[in-house]
Structures are given as structure tokens and as C-alpha cells.
Design an enzyme around this catalytic site. Structure first.
Site, short mmCIF file in Angstrom:
data_model
loop_
_atom_site.label_atom_id
_atom_site.label_comp_id
_atom_site.label_asym_id
_atom_site.label_seq_id
_atom_site.Cartn_x
_atom_site.Cartn_y
_atom_site.Cartn_z
N HIS A 169 0.83 -1.20 0.00
CA HIS A 169 0.00 0.00 0.00
C HIS A 169 0.87 1.26 0.00
CE1 HIS A 169 -3.85 -2.14 1.56
NE2 HIS A 169 -3.73 -2.18 0.27
N GLU A 197 -25.84 20.78 2.90
CA GLU A 197 -25.38 19.53 3.54
C GLU A 197 -26.45 18.89 4.41
OE1 GLU A 197 -20.91 20.05 4.78
OE2 GLU A 197 -21.99 21.93 5.14
N ASP A 246 -21.67 14.77 3.70
CA ASP A 246 -22.54 14.99 4.85
C ASP A 246 -24.01 14.86 4.48
OD1 ASP A 246 -21.09 15.31 7.23
OD2 ASP A 246 -20.43 17.30 6.65
N CYS A 296 -19.23 19.25 -4.25
CA CYS A 296 -17.85 19.03 -3.81
C CYS A 296 -17.70 17.76 -3.00
CB CYS A 296 -17.34 20.23 -3.01
SG CYS A 296 -18.32 20.61 -1.54
#
Length: 831
Positions: free
Chosen positions: A451, A693, A717, A764
Site C-alpha cells: 500500500h 449539507e 454529509d 464538492c
């Protein structure tokens, strides 16, 4: 007779529990309450003196059982014991049982004349009656709930499926599998038929990952419980859709096999990340964490210590995940989803508690023993790729140990361009590297598929691993060169070698520049519609990355980085300097600055907070700023001053009411007036927008649109609030999906209202970085998409292949689907 004490942050809650419990036994049991604090404005809290007084009021030689709700209640109870004489202290028992059910079970057992140990046993099993009625039982271990079906009444269902994604159940798909399995009440088991393994628990990240499932392997998945069929259907959908992966080959640097003998000062390793780096070396060494074993008396306190450390570790990893998503990309950030599930693995937690309870080991030793067991289970696998997941196990294990021991994070601070040299680099540390300072990575262990290597490649940092240990003996500052394509390392390279490497580096950089050139072109659909593609950033370095990747502006500057890593709030001048620096990097491209979004789940370390039962529904975002206007005023002054001569806009976070929005605008007007009176320039026409949100903001979007210049939808959110699913809770995180039809309808409604009011709408959230989802977002009418910098080029390319008409058709179908899975099936290829 045994006495009972209820300790709670809320006096009302405690009195309610006291009343309910007292009615069960007609007030025959000594039952006292210690709850709340004597502060009319902030009454929630606990007081050790009140706890002491409550214990004293019901004390008898038969013993006192203390029940607590959470957090500081335990600390207050522990402190209260210090005020008691030793002979009384020995007869006080702090219990981890749930407050309401525990209190009722305790008083009933005490009223029946049972002794303190019998009362404790009844109290610890307080949830069994409820669990039985709901057709599942719980583990006797406090705060770990394992739900299993009533196997006598409900048959087991099963499915057999073949894994088709290229790397099988590696960390990220294993994390998705476990998160999905954890959503259901049914007990889920999974078995690798190809390797003839034993069946393991589907809610254990480590047990699922260590099945060694690769492409082509067949799984047997069983589910026992009331929602077995639904659970199997959800897991089947994950597997059929390849866990959202595209099955493309992982791009590893092509190592060139050479038969020539190495020159003097030349070392050879494994090519891990392509590119040439020439710089002085700086040694990286992970700090050894010493562990002292000792015998513990109070197992509940020790278990609480471990749980608290794990909770803090989860918060740190969630922050790292967010940072990685912004700076590197969502796919790489998903690595840390597996880290979070590691900390939620019920098998691990049960084992750790067993070490504490049965062996009386302190938390550090118990935790390390479990981490070692899991790490060894990975090392024993035949699959080399899965063996490398040991790095992730060790990374997470060390994080918890550091927190238990009170050690500070060991960030690598590099001020000058350097190549870091060491034994190994954890995924967590790799994700925090600054590519403008770290020119290259040279490690003596590791592999090209670790990773850490994957993150290094995405960051564009050349890396060679598996180099001879003699590299560790070199002095800091020694000039070295690495070739991440051939796997070669040169120590103090001669002039001719440097010349050849410089030429190769120039060729490499030219090729990279050509590849990025298309990213700097606008995103225009085939039928001529232009979509603005902005970047989500959180630092000056992110701004530089955004511009280099073709961002047309910044759609979201998360300003929290200025506040969260300091011992005090940043001054106006400190903020001004950063905002101006970012605006300068953007060179008149739009910069949308979101005002401070902290509180609740992102507390400032230098402020005292009232503990909140649900921080995501607490004092965060604009609520925090309106309660602390001095923070907001200072930030607004800095933003306004930076706006002079720059293309800056302000955006409010977490708006839920018109009152909040108007209050924030009033403070902005007040600051603007002060700056005018002081003769300080700022952009008088600066646009002001807000985040969408919350469902409340969507519902009153028509009112809000009249107050602002633009909307920006934060789907991360919005999704969790619409779906009532905490995105940090693995058991329900999959609910918080922006492609849920309910969320898509919220986006559609917001866009329609905004356009009717002649304002533009951006998005966003992380979903915008999923290129296959682009037609749905375009079809919903969004004007701007803001993503992490690495996602800009592929998103622009995806948009260039679409038409608005086609996108609208796909979006209209998506709105009629019955689940996020069904929506994804519209755009994700099956295979």
C-alpha cells in the site's frame, strides 16, 4: 442490601432511570443519582464529589454497584473512589452494563436478596431479554454486540459466487465486504471453497482478508437470521459489480533486466514507483514503542483504556482518510477504510478483552498480543500479495499502542528536498509525505504492490524498495540517486552517471507534462456544454497540486488545517498569509474558502467542549462559529483582506436554517464595515455562497437561494443526514452513499430551485470523482464539480465523451431506482 448509584451527564436522564427502576421494586432498594453539573447554561456533565456523596448515601457492607453512561462519567466515578476509605472502596463496583437496562436488572436482583456478585452478573446480562425478543443474542462482552440468528427457528441460506476482480478480496474489497455484512442482523459466514478453508465470520476484516481469496476463487457465503436473504443479495451485488473496481492491471514500473554488473556505488532493489530522484538522503526510522507487562486488578478500567485508545485511533485514521482523499485520491484513501474496519473487528476486540479479563494483562500487552496473532496469520498465507497486508496490521497496531502510552505522533519533518531512506515506510506515513520535499523513497524492505508503494506512485514520488541494508549505514546528507523504473540506487554518483540520470529525468518530466496537457483543457461535452472542474484542497501544497492537475479553480478550501494542528487559534495575519499564498498559486482562478467547519467530530485541541452524545448532530460548522463569533470575525477579516486583487469567494458550512444564514451574513457585514472604516481594501463585490449539507437546507432552498450567490452541495454529509447513517460507522456507512435515490432527488431539487433563482450550483463531495457517475451528475444539471486534484484529468476526459441529452436520460432513470446498487448498475459495467 446492595446499593445502586446512577451516574449520568444528564440529570433528567438519570432521574428518569431512577424513577423507572424504583417503580420496579416499589422503592425498596437504596438507589441514588449523581448527574449533571451546577451550571445553568451548560448543565451536562459529571462531578466526582456528587458521585462520592451518592455512593456514601447508599453504602452498606453488602456493596454498591455504580452504573455510568459514558466518557467522563467513568472518570468521575473512578475519582470518587479516591475519596473513600480503603475498607469501603473495596466494596464499590463500577459496572459496564447499559444504563437503563442495567439499572432495572440491578434493582430487581438486589430486591431478590442476591449478593453483589450475583447482582453484577444479572446486570451484565441485562440486554439478553431484549435481544431474545428481537431474535438475536449478544456477546457477554460489554460494548461489543454480535448478532446471530435464532438458528432453531430460522434456516440458514447460502450462495456460491466466483470472484472476478483482478486481485480478489484484497484490503479494499474485503473492507467493503465486511462493512456490508455488518449492516445486517444475520450471522454471516464465508468460506473459500477453492482453498478449502474453514468458514469465518463475515464481519471480521482480518478473517475475511486471510481467506486468501483471489481472482477465480469460489466463495460459499451463508447467512442465518431474519434478514438473511437481504444480506446475501447485498453481498452478491458487491461481488457481481467487482466491488466497483475496473479490473485494469495495476501499473507497476517496468523493471529492466540488465546483465551488466553494477558499477561502483550502485545498489539494486525492486522498482516500486517510476521516476528519477537525485538528492541528499535523510534517514527515516519508526520510533520503537516499549511495552511493559504488568498485572492489573480492575479489568473494566483496563478494557475502557483500550476502547478509548481505539476510539482516538479511529478519529486519527478518519482524518488521515479525508486528507488522503483530497491530496491523493479516493481509491488510495480507501486503504484506510480497511484500517478503520481493523479497529472494529469483533474477533480482535473479543480476543483483546479475553487477554485482559482472563490473563489480567494490561491493555498494551493484550493489544500487542492480538496484533501479533493477526499479523502472523497474514504471514502464513501462501499469497504474497496478502502477506504484504502485514504492514497495514502493524501500522494500525502501533497507532493504538502510541495512544495508550501517551506518545505524540512521529511525523517526518523535512524542510529541504531529500530522499528518505529507512527499513520500511508505513501507509499512514507515506500518505502524509509532501512531494515537493520528498524527492524519492529508498527502503530496505517492502514490495511494489504494498500500500505504501501504491500511494507513492499516485503521489508521483520515485521509489525503490528491497535495497541492501548497507544503505542504512550512510550518513545523512549523502547524495544518492534512485531510478524507480529500473530499481537502481547510486551512492555519491559520479558526474557521468548524474548526467545520464538528469537526461532521463528530463525525458520523464517531458512525458509527464505532455500527459497532463489535456488536463488543462476545459471540460466540454460533445454537445458543447462546459462544466467547471474545480479542486477540493486543504493546504498550499494542495493548491499547487490542483493547478498542476488542471483545476480551473478551488471549489472548496477546507480551512480546518489552520486550526487543528496548533496549540492556539491562528491569528488574522497567519491566516491572511496562507489565503494570499493560495490565491497567488491560483493566479486569478476562483478560490472558494469555506469558513471554519469544526466542533463535534472535529474538536479544536485548545478549546474545552461539552461532550456530545452525537457530535454529527451537535455544535459543528456554522453553529460553532455563531457560538464563538470571535473565531469567525478573525477569519472573515483575513479572508476579506486577502480578497483584494484576488478572485476569492466565501462559503458557509452546515447551514440548516434561514436564521443561521442571516446571522452569519450579519457578522460578515459588521466586519466589512470595520474594514471600510479602517481604510482597508477588500473585494466589495465578493460572492458569498453556502454548503447544502442538510435535508433542512434542501427543503428551504428557495428561501436560502435569495440570500446567497451560489450553492455547493456537500454530498458526504448530505448523504449521511438524508439516510440517517453515520459514515464513520462501518455497520451503516454504506447507507451514506450519494447515489442513494433519496440523495439524488435532493440534488435534483436543489439544482432546480437554484437555477430558478438564477444562481449556480456546484458539488464538492467524493462522488464527483467517480468518473462513471459523471453522466448522472451532469444530467441533474450541476454547473460545477469539485474533486481531489488527481481526479481532475480523468473526470474531464469522461465529460468530453458525454452529451447533456444522454446524461439527462440516464439521470432520469437513476431517480426512479430503488437503491444505490441499482443506480450504480446503470453506469458501472458488469463483469
Amino acid at each position: 442490601m446492595v446499593g445502586i448509584v446512577i451516574v449520568s451527564h444528564s440529570k433528567q436522564l438519570a432521574l428518569g432511570v431512577q424513577e423507572l427502576a424504583a417503580q420496579m421494586v416499589q422503592g425498596k432498594i437504596p438507589l441514588a443519582v449523581a448527574a449533571g453539573v451546577d451550571d445553568p447554561e451548560h448543565p451536562l456533565g459529571t462531578d466526582a464529589i456528587k458521585v462520592y456523596e451518592a455512593i456514601a448515601s447508599v453504602f452498606s457492607d453488602d456493596g454498591v454497584l455504580v452504573l455510568m453512561d459514558l466518557g467522563s462519567a467513568l472518570m468521575s466515578a473512578e475519582m470518587a473512589l479516591e475519596f473513600l476509605p480503603p475498607e469501603q472502596r473495596e466494596k464499590i463496583y463500577l459496572c459496564a452494563a447499559p444504563l437503563v437496562e442495567g439499572a432495572i436488572a440491578a434493582v430487581v436482583a438486589a430486591a431478590a436478596g442476591k449478593n453483589i456478585q450475583q447482582v453484577i452478573t444479572e446486570t451484565q446480562g441485562a440486554l439478553i431479554a431484549k435481544a431474545t425478543q428481537l431474535n438475536f443474542v449478544t456477546s457477554p462482552l460489554p460494548e461489543i454486540t454480535i448478532q446471530t440468528g435464532n438458528t432453531a427457528a430460522i434456516p440458514t441460506q447460502e450462495i456460491r459466487l466466483k470472484i472476478t476482480n483482478r486481485l480478489g478480496l484484497h484490503a479494499r474489497p474485503a473492507a467493503q465486504f465486511v462493512a456490508t455484512a455488518s449492516r445486517f442482523q444475520s450471522q454471516i459466514k464465508v468460506q473459500n471453497l477453492t482453498r478449502n478453508t474453514e468458514a469465518v465470520r463475515g464481519d471480521s476484516i482480518n478473517q475475511v482478508a486471510t481467506l486468501g481469496v483471489r481472482q477465480g476463487h469460489e466463495l460459499l457465503i451463508t447467512a442465518t437470521g431474519t434478514d438473511a436473504q437481504e444480506a446475501l443479495r447485498a453481498l452478491q451485488g458487491l461481488i457481481i459489480n467487482n466491488f466497483g473496481e475496473d479490473n485494469s492491471i495495476i501499473e507497476l514500473p517496468a523493471r529492466r533486466e540488465e546483465v551488466t554488473a553494477p558499477t561502483e556505488g550502485e545498489l539494486r532493489g525492486i522498482a516500486a514507483s517510476a521516476g528519477i530522484a537525485i538528492a541528499p538522503l535523510i534517514h527515516y526510522q519508526s520510533v520503537t514503542i516499549p511495552i511493559t507487562e504488568y498485572h492489573i486488578e480492575n479489568v473494566e478500567i483496563e478494557w475502557h483504556r483500550l476502547q478509548s485508545a481505539i476510539q482516538i485511533a479511529k478519529q486519527e485514521i478518519a482524518s488521515l482518510l479525508s486528507h488522503t482523499s483530497i491530496q491523493i485520491g479516493d481509491a488510495e484513501a480507501a486503504i484506510f477504510d480497511a484500517h478503520l474496519l481493523f479497529l472494529a473487528d469483533p474477533v480482535m476486540l473479543e480476543a483483546a478483552r479475553q487477554h485482559i479479563v482472563e490473563k489480567r494483562l494490561n491493555a498494551e500487552v493484550a493489544w500487542q498480543a492480538v496484533v501479533d496473532e493477526v499479523a502472523n496469520s497474514y504471514r502464513k498465507l501462501e499469497d504474497a500479495y496478502l502477506q504484504e497486508r502485514v504492514d497495514d496490521v502493524v501500522d494500525v497496531g502501533r497507532r493504538v499502542l502510541r495512544i495508550l502510552l501517551g506518545s505524540l505522533p512521529t511525523d517526518l519533518h523535512i524542510t529541504e528536498p531529500s530522499i528518505i531512506v529507512g527499513t520500511d515506510l508505513s501507509p499512514s506515513d507515506t500518505a502524509k509525505l509532501d512531494p515537493t520535499k520528498v524527492m524519492g523513497i529508498c527502503m530496505t524492505s517492502g514490495s511494489a504492490t504494498s500500500h505504501s508503494a501504491i500511494i507513492a506512485r499516485t503521489l508521483g514520488i520515485p521509489a525503490v524498495v528491497g535495497v541492501a541494508p548497507q544503505i542504512l549505514t550512510l550518513e545523512s546528507g549523502t547524495l544518492i540517486a534512485i531510478d524507480g523504473e529500473s530499481g537502481k540506487v547510486w551512492v555519491a554518483p559520479p558526474a557521468e552517471t548524474l548526467t545520464a540520470l538528469e537526461a532521463k529525468r528530463q525525458n520523464w518530466q517531458t512525458a509527464q507534462a505532455e500527459a497532463k496537457a489535456k488536463a488543462h483543457q476545459p471540460a466540454i461535452t460533445r454537445d458543447g456544454r462546459r462544466i467547471q472542474i474545480f479542486a477540493n484542497i486543504g493546504s498550499i501544497a494542495d493548491a499547487k497540486a490542483a493547478v498542476s492537475h488542471g483545476a480551473e479553480g478551488v471549489g472548496l478550501l477546507r480551512t480546518e488545517f489552520l486550526y487543528l494542528e496548533k496549540t492556539k487559534a491562528p491569528t488574522e495575519e497567519e491566516q491572511l498569509e496562507v489565503y494570499q499564498a493560495i490565491a497567488q498559486v491560483l493566479d486569478q482562478r476562483p478560490l472558494i474558502i469555506r469558513t471554519l467547519d469544526v466542533g463535534g467530530d472535529k474538536p479544536l485541541p485548545y478549546l474545552s467542549y461539552q461532550e456530545e452524545a452525537n457530535p454529527f448532530l451537535g455544535v459543528r460548522g456554522i453553529r460553532f462559529c455563531l457560538e464563538n463569533p470571535q473565531f469567525l470575525k478573525t477569519q472573515l477579516r483575513a479572508i476579506l483582506r486577502a480578497s483584494s486583487g484576488n478572485n476569492i469567494k466565501i462559503m458557509w458550512p452546515m447551514i440548516a436554517t434561514l436564521t443561521e444564514l442571516r446571522a452569519a451574513k450579519a457578522i460578515l457585514t459588521e466586519v466589512q464595515t470595520e474594514l471600510r472604516q479602517a481604510g482597508i481594501d477588500f473585494d466589495e463585490k465578493m460572492a458569498v455562497g453556502m454548503m447544502i449539507e442538510t435535508p433542512a437546507a434542501v427543503a428551504i432552498a428557495d428561501q436560502l437561494a435569495r440570500e446567497v450567490d451560489f450553492f455547493s452541495i456537500g454530498t458526504n454529509d448530505l448523504s449521511q443526514y438524508v439516510m440517517a447513517g453515520d459514515r464513520t460507522n462501518p455497520k451503516v456507512a454504506t447507507l451514506a452513499d450519494a447515489l442513494q435515490p433519496a440523495v439524488l432527488r435532493m440534488i435534483q431539487q436543489t439544482v432546480e430551485v437554484a437555477h430558478a433563482a438564477n444562481i449556480w450550483v456546484g458539488l464538492c463531495g467524493e462522488v464527483a470523482a467517480e468518473t462513471l457517475v459523471a453522466p448522472i451528475l451532469l444530467g441533474l444539471g450541476l454547473d460545477e464539480l469539485s474533486v481531489n486534484p488527481q481526479a481532475i484529468a480523468p473526470l474531464k476526459q469522461a465529460i468530453s465523451h458525454l452529451t447533456i441529452t444522454e446524461s439527462q436520460s440516464i439521470a432520469s432513470v437513476a431517480l426512479t431506482q430503488d437503491s444505490a446498487t441499482s443506480v450504480r448498475e446503470l453506469v458501472y459495467p458488469i463483469g
